[in-house]
Write an enzyme that holds these catalytic residues in place. Structure first.
Site, short mmCIF file in Angstrom:
data_model
loop_
_atom_site.label_atom_id
_atom_site.label_comp_id
_atom_site.label_asym_id
_atom_site.label_seq_id
_atom_site.Cartn_x
_atom_site.Cartn_y
_atom_site.Cartn_z
CD GLU A 1 33.64 43.18 43.74
OE1 GLU A 1 33.89 41.96 43.13
OE2 GLU A 1 32.98 44.12 43.17
CD GLU B 1 33.94 47.63 41.30
OE1 GLU B 1 33.02 46.66 40.65
OE2 GLU B 1 35.04 46.95 41.74
#
Length: 884
Positions: free
Chosen positions: A489, A555
């Site tokens: 991320e 995710e």
């Protein structure tokens, strides 16, 4: 300190034994220094390394040490700390942030036999991973001139001249913890400062794990002795090129094999010889002359492999592997060194899919719809073993997944993990170290440093870059490695990203896609030009079908507690308290131990099956939710494959600690219903029900057009009465989704009052079942009221040993009987009646229609005499069955 019961101690010992199974050496010239280590806290040792590594120094008061392992592993094995996986025990272990680093600074000593070789013989000491800093001493001599730092950096030492003449050698290593160690203040990665090191980031705690109090300090990976003659082979590299679009069977056009390696001449004289290998019965070689003391890169000529047996991801074909033995042979025809490599012949490519606006992964020219799971590490204390890796990756294969993403807050996985992924056809999306939580993607009051400072982590950029270069070389030959990712991320600091993307990858591994971070716009993009991940909590099944998330979602997940047997392994009896959900506040009241083990709520989904009477009832109903959530998740994504999505990766499929979220099996390798919901919903060819519009669909996630299939749709009332709807012929093209029939009208009539069972079946022209899927449907109020009115099951269970370590369990349901609903099959110890692990079930939580039978095959490699089989179901009291 907590005292263990016999049963709990036996469980701990069995798991530790399973993880510590002896591993065979990769070649006769290499062996691991594993057993017989000793250790002592550095604060209790006054002598220096040259003294304690010298002959004659007595180890009085030194204790057994676990290597590979961490300080905490050794303390646990020596019964100095309680089991951190049970109850609140972890809070009793001193945290390094409070004690200071000296508390977990330890000396480790290993005595071993190795005679100084004659002639050109060389002996190397290889350290595959130490956390964090260390000094080494051998027989009174320090092998390094300054403290060696970095958790992820292999190091090799030529110890030939330091070996004892009598062959009795002593290695002494002092290991220093990371610095800083980070404040475990409840933030993701604590206060974030652990990321100033080139180290594992989650050890001060995350939202799915409590702090690991020694921060994984120790000799956590293998220590080996390697013996060669004068020339050594270092980091061989094998590349396979498979041009064109291939099928998974039939005669193949040729593939190209490219092999190179570094050769090191450790002697003071020039050495001539041949670098050569044999593959599929064919030899390739190149004559080489190496000058004294040099290391040279040697590339062999390309080899054309005729009619290659290709390697494919799970669900698309076989995982064929070729054995390649790479040798350096001297002019005198003596093998100086050799490496054994298992080669999967395949070619990976990726491209931007303009329709989905996301990345598409291709293997051997064929597009692969990604069905993946996120992985942290196998064990929080880094107790890795071949057997445990094999079991965990096999579970992912059994879930019909084809990819594991190794999350960036952890580590680049070990070669043994990749060997299991090669074996089971699981591609790997490998993050490098770094996570937005620690590395400054967001402002965070829990963090010590400001956002701009955290964006510069780690402190030593050069060490990070060297570590990446080394780890790429370590794992680049594995065919399962599919994607490199710069971090979780967030991008790495600019200079690191530039070095990795523009220098390291092109030079060392240019055959795989490198994405700068896990939810980069190069990964996927919404219509608004944004990307992200999630959601992570429980969702209505309709959301998986109707709510479009990110086109390649790295995710997305839901809940995932184990059943009552699983909960008992980690929760004391007094804490077996049912969570209470308040629909007015949308909050759940939970016990402190459940909270500590990071439980996330099921909201009102349990209550739809009737208010839970106790924790056992709660956990049983949770399995119904688990199954539905993960079947629905993968069905929803698959229904939109190549339209909305090129893939999805579940957050997450396993836990390295006894957490109560994001797991298809618990830490002790006991699967829950999540695993089998995924096994069903992820099947390559699958018939399924869309709850948003009542349409029955078929997904074909293979390369073949499927002809002459028959789709049968039936409804069953709660009492078992059959209500046929239709039987239709169905053809479906490769890699596509097709509608079968809409059954909204029938559902309104049959399911409204009490709910119903929906049976979907796909058979081929030989009447073999291709896909079988049973849904339990709610009544018109969204409740599963009819399930609580079901008559008792009259299913008959038999178990038969069909081979060593293989049992077939058959559930036969008589005609005119109710549905035998949601039956869990378990292999149990005949004496304790406790479930044994790991066992691999061909299916589980199975339902059997009236007049039908189902067989579940159990596969295990455990030393257990005359096991029994336990079966329990929603409307079946548990039965113990002898195995015939």
């Amino acid at each position: 300190m907590r005292h263990f019961t016999f049963k709990q101690s036996a469980l701990i010992l069995s798991v530790v034994f399973f993880m510590a199974m002896t591993e065979t050496s990769s070649a006769q010239t290499s062996y691991e220094l594993k057993a017989g280590w000793k250790c002592k806290a550095a604060t209790a040792v006054s002598e220096t390394g040259d003294k304690i590594s010298a002959e004659g120094y007595q180890l009085n008061g030194w204790q057994p040490a676990t290597v590979p392992g961490t300080v905490l592993t050794t303390q646990l094995n020596n019964k100095q700390v309680p089991d951190p996986f049970y109850g609140m025990n972890n809070k009793q272990i001193p945290d390094i942030y409070v004690t200071g680093r000296d508390y977990y600074t330890y000396w480790f000593i290993k005595d071993f036999k190795e005679v100084k070789p004659a002639g050109d013989g060389q002996v190397y000491l290889n350290m595959r991973g130490v956390n964090y800093g260390y000094n080494l001493f051998l027989n009174g001599h320090q092998l390094n001139d300054k403290v060696l730092q970095g958790m992820f950096l292999r190091r090799s030492f030529n110890i030939t001249k330091w070996l004892a003449k009598n062959g009795n050698n002593r290695l002494a290593v002092i290991v220093f913890p990371p610095d800083p160690v980070g404040n475990p203040n409840g933030g993701q990665g604590g206060d974030g400062t652990i990321a100033r090191n080139v180290s594992i980031q989650y050890t001060p705690g995350w939202d799915w794990i409590q702090p690991i109090h020694d921060r994984n300090t120790g000799i956590w990976d293998k220590v080996t002795i390697e013996k060669t003659a004068g020339v050594r082979i270092i980091d061989p590299h094998v590349v396979t090129l498979v041009p064109g679009v291939r099928q998974s069977s039939g005669v193949q056009k040729p593939a190209t094999i490219q092999v190179s390696a570094q050769l090191e001449n450790a002697t003071g004289k020039a050495i001539s010889g041949y670098l050569k290998y044999n593959l599929d019965g064919k030899a390739v070689s190149k004559k080489v002359t190496l000058q004294p003391g040099v290391t040279t890169e040697v590339k062999l000529k390309d080899y054309t492999l005729q009619n290659p047996k290709l390697w494919w991801p799970n669900g698309y074909g076989q995982q064929n592997l070729y054995h390649l033995n790479l040798q350096f042979v001297t002019a005198a025809n003596k093998i100086s060194d050799q490496k054994n490599i298992e080669v999967g012949v395949r070619q990976l490519t990726s491209e931007w899919n303009a329709h989905t606006q996301s990345r598409q992964i291709n293997v051997n020219g064929q597009k692969i719809f990604i069905k993946g799971g996120n992985w942290i590490v196998s064990d929080e204390m880094l107790r890795f073993s071949n057997a445990r890796y094999d079991a965990e990756v096999r579970f992912h294969r059994d879930m019909n997944l084809n990819l594991i993403r190794v999350w960036g807050g952890a580590l680049i996985e070990r070669p043994e993990f990749y060997e299991a992924c090669d074996k089971y056809g699981i591609m790997v999306f490998q993050d490098m170290w770094g996570s937005g939580d620690c590395n400054g993607r967001w402002q965070d009051p829990k963090k010590l440093d400001d956002q701009a400072t955290r964006r510069k982590y780690p402190d030593d950029h050069a060490l990070y870059i060297r570590s990446i270069e080394d780890q790429v070389k370590m794992v680049r030959n594995y065919p399962s490695l599919a994607i490199w990712c710069g971090g979780n991320e967030i991008t790495q600091p600019d200079d690191i990203l530039k070095a990795v993307r523009d220098t390291i990858m092109p030079a060392l591994d240019n055959t795989r896609w490198f994405v700068d971070f896990s939810n980069s716009l190069d990964m996927s993009k919404t219509e608004k030009g944004t990307n992200g991940d999630g959601p992570y909590g429980i969702q209505p099944l309709s959301a998986f079908w109707a709510h479009k998330t990110y086109p390649f979602n790295s995710e997305v997940g839901s809940v995932g507690i184990g059943d009552y047997e699983s909960l008992k392994r980690i929760i004391p009896e007094k804490n077996m308290v049912v969570p209470e959900y308040d629909p007015a506040t949308h909050k759940e009241s939970i016990d402190s131990v459940w909270r500590y083990h990071t439980y996330i709520g099921y909201d009102d989904f349990i209550d739809k099956y009737g208010k839970a009477k106790d924790v056992r009832d709660f956990a049983e109903k949770a399995q119904l939710v688990n199954y539905d959530q993960y079947r629905g998740l993968m069905e929803g994504f698959s229904s939109h494959m190549w339209d909305w999505y090129t893939g999805t990766i579940i957050w997450k499929t396993q836990n390295p600690w006894s957490a109560m979220r994001g797991q298809m099996y618990d830490y002790y390798l006991d699967p829950n219903a999540c695993l089998y919901g995924l096994h069903n919903g992820s099947a390559p060819v699958h018939i399924m029900f869309n709850p948003t519009d009542s349409t029955v669909k078929v997904v074909n996630n293979t390369f073949a057009n499927l002809k002459h299939l028959t789709a049968t749709v039936k409804l069953y009332q709660i009492n078992g009465d059959e209500k046929p709807i239709t039987t239709l012929f169905q053809d479906i093209n490769a890699s596509s989704v097709a509608d079968v029939i809409n059954i909204r009208k029938e559902l309104k009539i049959i399911a409204a009052d009490h709910g119903a069972f929906l049976d979907l079946r796909l058979t081929d022209d030989q009447k073999n079942i291709v896909s079988d899927n049973i849904y339990w449907l709610a009544d018109k109020y969204g409740q599963y009221s009819g399930l609580n009115e079901m008559p008792p099951s009259t299913v008959m269970v038999s178990a038969k040993q069909v081979a060593k370590g293989k049992i077939a369990v058959t559930l036969s349901n008589p005609k005119q009987a109710p549905v035998a609903f949601f039956n869990r099959v378990s292999l149990v110890n005949p004496t304790t009646k406790q479930r044994v692990m790991p066992v691999f079930y061909s299916d589980n939580y199975v339902s059997v229609l009236p007049g039908e039978q189902k067989t579940v095959v159990l596969d295990y490699d455990l030393n257990i005499t005359k096991p029994k089989v336990a079966v329990r179901g929603w409307n079946l009291v548990e039965e113990l069955v002898d195995v015939k």
